[in-house]
Design a protein around this motif. Sequence first.
Motif, PDB file in Angstrom:
ATOM      1  N   ALA A 191     -25.157-109.979  40.311  1.00 60.46           N
ATOM      2  CA  ALA A 191     -24.348-109.268  41.108  1.00 60.46           C
ATOM      3  C   ALA A 191     -23.303-108.221  40.349  1.00 60.46           C
ATOM      4  O   ALA A 191     -22.937-108.922  39.359  1.00 60.46           O
ATOM      5  N   GLY A 192     -23.101-106.999  40.297  1.00 59.30           N
ATOM      6  CA  GLY A 192     -21.797-106.774  39.507  1.00 59.30           C
ATOM      7  C   GLY A 192     -22.221-106.426  37.999  1.00 59.30           C
ATOM      8  O   GLY A 192     -22.309-105.034  37.677  1.00 59.30           O
ATOM      9  N   ALA A 193     -24.214-106.732  37.484  1.00 61.57           N
ATOM     10  CA  ALA A 193     -24.631-105.865  36.091  1.00 61.57           C
ATOM     11  C   ALA A 193     -25.436-105.032  36.457  1.00 61.57           C
ATOM     12  O   ALA A 193     -26.281-104.855  37.770  1.00 61.57           O
ATOM     13  N   ARG A 194     -25.384-103.951  35.664  1.00 60.88           N
ATOM     14  CA  ARG A 194     -26.093-103.053  34.929  1.00 60.88           C
ATOM     15  C   ARG A 194     -27.070-102.943  34.652  1.00 60.88           C
ATOM     16  O   ARG A 194     -28.127-102.271  34.540  1.00 60.88           O
ATOM     17  N   THR A 195     -26.821-104.483  33.747  1.00 64.50           N
ATOM     18  CA  THR A 195     -27.652-104.220  32.412  1.00 64.50           C
ATOM     19  C   THR A 195     -28.153-105.418  32.069  1.00 64.50           C
ATOM     20  O   THR A 195     -26.422-106.729  32.625  1.00 64.50           O
ATOM     21  N   ILE A 196     -29.119-106.546  31.214  1.00 62.61           N
ATOM     22  CA  ILE A 196     -29.659-107.650  31.613  1.00 62.61           C
ATOM     23  C   ILE A 196     -29.452-107.222  29.872  1.00 62.61           C
ATOM     24  O   ILE A 196     -30.674-107.141  29.611  1.00 62.61           O
ATOM     25  N   ARG A 197     -29.148-108.135  28.563  1.00 63.36           N
ATOM     26  CA  ARG A 197     -29.180-107.919  27.733  1.00 63.36           C
ATOM     27  C   ARG A 197     -29.667-110.095  27.264  1.00 63.36           C
ATOM     28  O   ARG A 197     -28.765-110.196  27.244  1.00 63.36           O
ATOM     29  N   ILE A 198     -30.314-109.534  26.379  1.00 65.89           N
ATOM     30  CA  ILE A 198     -31.197-110.841  25.954  1.00 65.89           C
ATOM     31  C   ILE A 198     -30.896-110.779  24.219  1.00 65.89           C
ATOM     32  O   ILE A 198     -31.215-110.001  23.524  1.00 65.89           O
ATOM     33  N   ASN A 199     -30.162-111.920  23.037  1.00 69.54           N
ATOM     34  CA  ASN A 199     -29.935-111.916  22.652  1.00 69.54           C
ATOM     35  C   ASN A 199     -30.891-112.685  21.757  1.00 69.54           C
ATOM     36  O   ASN A 199     -31.222-114.050  22.150  1.00 69.54           O
ATOM     37  N   ALA A 200     -31.013-112.525  20.219  1.00 68.01           N
ATOM     38  CA  ALA A 200     -32.536-113.506  19.700  1.00 68.01           C
ATOM     39  C   ALA A 200     -31.503-113.926  18.547  1.00 68.01           C
ATOM     40  O   ALA A 200     -30.069-113.267  18.438  1.00 68.01           O
ATOM     41  N   ALA A 201     -32.211-114.022  17.553  1.00 65.43           N
ATOM     42  CA  ALA A 201     -31.822-114.681  16.500  1.00 65.43           C
ATOM     43  C   ALA A 201     -31.344-113.471  15.552  1.00 65.43           C
ATOM     44  O   ALA A 201     -30.146-113.247  14.647  1.00 65.43           O
ATOM     45  N   GLN A 202     -31.867-112.418  14.954  1.00 63.82           N
ATOM     46  CA  GLN A 202     -32.020-111.577  14.317  1.00 63.82           C
ATOM     47  C   GLN A 202     -31.404-109.622  15.334  1.00 63.82           C
ATOM     48  O   GLN A 202     -31.563-108.914  14.700  1.00 63.82           O
ATOM     49  N   ASN A 203     -31.912-109.962  16.782  1.00 64.83           N
ATOM     50  CA  ASN A 203     -32.061-108.498  17.566  1.00 64.83           C
ATOM     51  C   ASN A 203     -31.634-108.910  18.868  1.00 64.83           C
ATOM     52  O   ASN A 203     -31.372-110.116  19.181  1.00 64.83           O
ATOM     53  N   SER A 204     -31.823-107.984  19.464  1.00 59.09           N
ATOM     54  CA  SER A 204     -31.300-108.102  20.899  1.00 59.09           C
ATOM     55  C   SER A 204     -31.914-107.047  21.823  1.00 59.09           C
ATOM     56  O   SER A 204     -32.471-105.746  20.987  1.00 59.09           O
ATOM     57  N   ILE A 205     -32.072-107.243  23.265  1.00 56.70           N
ATOM     58  CA  ILE A 205     -32.990-105.496  23.850  1.00 56.70           C
ATOM     59  C   ILE A 205     -32.399-105.569  25.006  1.00 56.70           C
ATOM     60  O   ILE A 205     -31.613-107.147  25.695  1.00 56.70           O
ATOM     61  N   ASP A 206     -31.860-104.486  26.075  1.00 59.73           N
ATOM     62  CA  ASP A 206     -31.380-104.539  27.365  1.00 59.73           C
ATOM     63  C   ASP A 206     -32.144-103.947  27.747  1.00 59.73           C
ATOM     64  O   ASP A 206     -32.798-102.896  27.839  1.00 59.73           O
ATOM     65  N   GLN A 207     -32.131-104.604  29.116  1.00 57.61           N
ATOM     66  CA  GLN A 207     -32.982-103.836  30.491  1.00 57.61           C
ATOM     67  C   GLN A 207     -32.088-103.323  31.407  1.00 57.61           C
ATOM     68  O   GLN A 207     -31.057-104.458  32.223  1.00 57.61           O
ATOM     69  N   ARG A 208     -32.148-102.354  31.732  1.00 54.88           N
ATOM     70  CA  ARG A 208     -31.602-102.131  33.231  1.00 54.88           C
ATOM     71  C   ARG A 208     -32.121-103.275  34.988  1.00 54.88           C
ATOM     72  O   ARG A 208     -33.459-103.426  34.404  1.00 54.88           O
ATOM     73  N   VAL A 209     -31.145-103.336  35.318  1.00 53.41           N
ATOM     74  CA  VAL A 209     -31.297-104.142  36.287  1.00 53.41           C
ATOM     75  C   VAL A 209     -31.961-102.853  37.778  1.00 53.41           C
ATOM     76  O   VAL A 209     -30.947-102.292  37.460  1.00 53.41           O
ATOM     77  N   ARG A 210     -32.898-103.723  37.725  1.00 55.00           N
ATOM     78  CA  ARG A 210     -33.876-102.821  39.794  1.00 55.00           C
ATOM     79  C   ARG A 210     -32.810-103.070  40.737  1.00 55.00           C
ATOM     80  O   ARG A 210     -32.985-103.882  40.890  1.00 55.00           O
TER      81      ARG A 210
END
Length: 90
Positions: A71-90
Motif C-alpha cells: 500500500a502506497g508503494a509505486r516501486t519495489i526496489r530489490i538491493n543485492a550486494a553490488q546492484n539493485s533493480i526497480d520494478q513498478r507496482v502493478r
Amino acid sequence: MAEGQLIVAVGIAATHGMHDVRLIARDGGAVEGGVLTLDLMAIPPSEPIIGGSDLTRQLTTGAVLTDQQIAGARTIRINAAQNSIDQRVR
C-alpha cells in the motif's frame, strides 16, 4: 496473483555454498517516497569455494507481498550486494 504481488529475484553469488536465500523488507517494510525496498540476503558457507560459472552460483528466491504490504508503494526496489533493480507496482 489476484491480490498482492509475487516477487522473484535471481542473483549470482560471489562464491559457492550460499544458502537460505531470502528477500527481507528494509525498515520493517516501510514505504518511503513511494518505494518499498527489499534486500536480497543469503547465509555464506563456513568455507566458501571460489570459482565456477555464473550458472553454478545462481541463487533464486521469492516472496509474496500482500496488498497491505505494498500500500502506497509505486516501486519495489530489490538491493543485492553490488546492484539493485526497480520494478513498478502493478
